[in-house]
Design an enzyme around this catalytic site. Structure first.
Site, PDB file in Angstrom:
ATOM      1  CG  ASP A  20      -2.043   0.965   1.128  1.00 46.45           C
ATOM      2  OD1 ASP A  20      -2.295   1.489   0.029  1.00 46.45           O
ATOM      3  OD2 ASP A  20      -2.684   1.235   2.162  1.00 46.45           O
ATOM      4  CG  HIS A  37      -0.174   2.102  -9.332  1.00 55.17           C
ATOM      5  ND1 HIS A  37      -0.362   1.749  -8.017  1.00 55.17           N
ATOM      6  CD2 HIS A  37      -1.251   2.856  -9.666  1.00 55.17           C
ATOM      7  CE1 HIS A  37      -1.504   2.252  -7.586  1.00 55.17           C
ATOM      8  NE2 HIS A  37      -2.063   2.933  -8.555  1.00 55.17           N
ATOM      9  CG  LEU A 131       9.502 -17.115  -4.001  1.00 53.43           C
ATOM     10  CD1 LEU A 131       9.074 -17.121  -2.531  1.00 53.43           C
ATOM     11  CD2 LEU A 131      10.234 -15.802  -4.303  1.00 53.43           C
TER      12      LEU A 131
HETATM   13  C1  FPP Z   1      -1.950   0.300  -3.228  1.00 55.95           C
HETATM   14  O1  FPP Z   1      -1.506   1.626  -3.296  1.00 55.95           O
HETATM   15  C2  FPP Z   1      -1.446  -0.474  -4.334  1.00 55.95           C
HETATM   16  C3  FPP Z   1      -2.200  -0.987  -5.327  1.00 55.95           C
HETATM   17  C4  FPP Z   1      -3.651  -0.807  -5.412  1.00 55.95           C
HETATM   18  C5  FPP Z   1      -1.596  -1.776  -6.408  1.00 55.95           C
HETATM   19  C6  FPP Z   1      -0.334  -2.498  -6.103  1.00 55.95           C
HETATM   20  C7  FPP Z   1       0.384  -2.654  -7.366  1.00 55.95           C
HETATM   21  C8  FPP Z   1       1.701  -2.617  -7.531  1.00 55.95           C
HETATM   22  C9  FPP Z   1       2.680  -2.586  -6.425  1.00 55.95           C
HETATM   23  C10 FPP Z   1       2.222  -2.603  -8.908  1.00 55.95           C
HETATM   24  C11 FPP Z   1       2.868  -3.844  -9.305  1.00 55.95           C
HETATM   25  C12 FPP Z   1       1.938  -4.966  -9.394  1.00 55.95           C
HETATM   26  C13 FPP Z   1       2.111  -6.006 -10.196  1.00 55.95           C
HETATM   27  C14 FPP Z   1       1.238  -7.187 -10.040  1.00 55.95           C
HETATM   28  C15 FPP Z   1       3.126  -6.062 -11.215  1.00 55.95           C
HETATM   29  P1  FPP Z   1      -2.589   2.784  -3.392  1.00 55.95           P
HETATM   30  O2  FPP Z   1      -2.745   3.142  -4.814  1.00 55.95           O
HETATM   31  O3  FPP Z   1      -3.845   2.355  -2.707  1.00 55.95           O
HETATM   32  O4  FPP Z   1      -1.862   3.927  -2.599  1.00 55.95           O
HETATM   33  P2  FPP Z   1      -2.536   5.058  -1.713  1.00 55.95           P
HETATM   34  O5  FPP Z   1      -3.219   4.346  -0.579  1.00 55.95           O
HETATM   35  O6  FPP Z   1      -1.366   5.854  -1.264  1.00 55.95           O
HETATM   36  O7  FPP Z   1      -3.471   5.798  -2.602  1.00 55.95           O
END
Ligand code: FPP
Length: 245
Positions: A20, A37, A131
């Protein structure tokens, strides 16, 4: 070095991560959310490599929740693009490093090109053993449980299972995670203290670790810190301290 403090005889077998803070990280840097992301996918690559090096056997990552479909279209499209590109780019490394790809969630909802790329990587890495990475995509734990109840009910109706035989293991067998062990350590980044519909059944006895670090800033040393914290915990599974010594 933090890594030297890790006890190699007590490595969590299954680590799950709620990655997150990508959006907040981007905002702090003055970038648009989607760049968070993209940077988050770089953290992911480092953490996969380090997990394998430490001897973690199962790493499960919350990449996209059932609720994430409600985000703006540009963000959803970018996340799917990041997923496809990461899978494409990392296949070679996964094969070299003996890493197996797995996925859980309502995968039918993913765009066709994302499904195609995902299933290709799953197929090509299926015999790898060091893994297992499980990507939770279009995943929601309540949906997973509803799905399990429906399948079990159908089996009861058709006399395949009797009601008296329904127990923990029958429920386990009908979850998306049926081929994974219970989660030992759940990590959530970004200073939020929530589970957000992730692996509700599977974390019944997990150790929970929360850190303020935002996912794009999460580095190897942060993983080491989480494991060291885990190793200081006493996992009693409902027993007394004396019983487990
Ligand atoms: C939460 O941050 C994260 C996500 C919703 C997506 C997680 C995805 C990645 C780490 C990208 C890589 C993934 C793959 C499968 C290659 P948020 O957007 O909710 O952050 P915020 O809470 O600060 O808004």
């Amino acid at each position: 070095m933090l890594k030297e403090q890790i006890n190699k005889d007590n490595i969590p077998k299954h680590v799950a991560i709620i990655m997150d803070g990508n959006g907040r990280w981007a905002k702090q840097q003055g970038f648009i959310r989607t760049l968070g992301h993209k940077t988050g996918s770089k953290s992911l690559k480092k953490i996969i490599k380090e997990s394998s090096d430490i001897g973690i056997e199962y790493l499960t990552l919350y990449a996209f929740s059932t609720e994430n479909w409600n985000r703006p279209k540009l963000e959803v499209d970018t996340l799917m693009k990041v997923l496809i590109n990461t899978l494409k780019k990392e296949l070679k490394t996964m094969l070299e490093d003996n890493v197996k790809m797995n996925a859980i969630g309502n995968l039918d909802k993913l765009p066709e090109n994302a499904q195609k790329q995902l299933f290709e990587v799953i197929e090509k890495t299926k015999d790898n053993t060091k893994l297992t990475i499980t990507l939770a995509l279009s995943y929601g734990s309540r949906e997973e449980l509803v799905n399990a109840v429906r399948i079990i009910s159908d089996k009861v109706k058709n006399n395949i299972i009797s009601i008296d035989n329904i127990d923990d293991s029958i429920i386990n067998e009908h979850l998306y995670t049926h081929n994974l062990p219970d989660v030992d350590l759940l990590i959530r980044t970004s200073g939020e203290y929530r589970i957000s519909n992730f692996l509700l059944w599977q974390i019944a006895y997990s150790e929970l670790y929360f850190t303020d670090v935002l996912w794009p800033d999460f580095k190897e040393k942060d993983l080491h810190q989480a494991i060291i914290a885990y190793q200081k915990r006493e996992r009693r599974f409902g027993k007394t301290s004396e019983q487990i010594k």
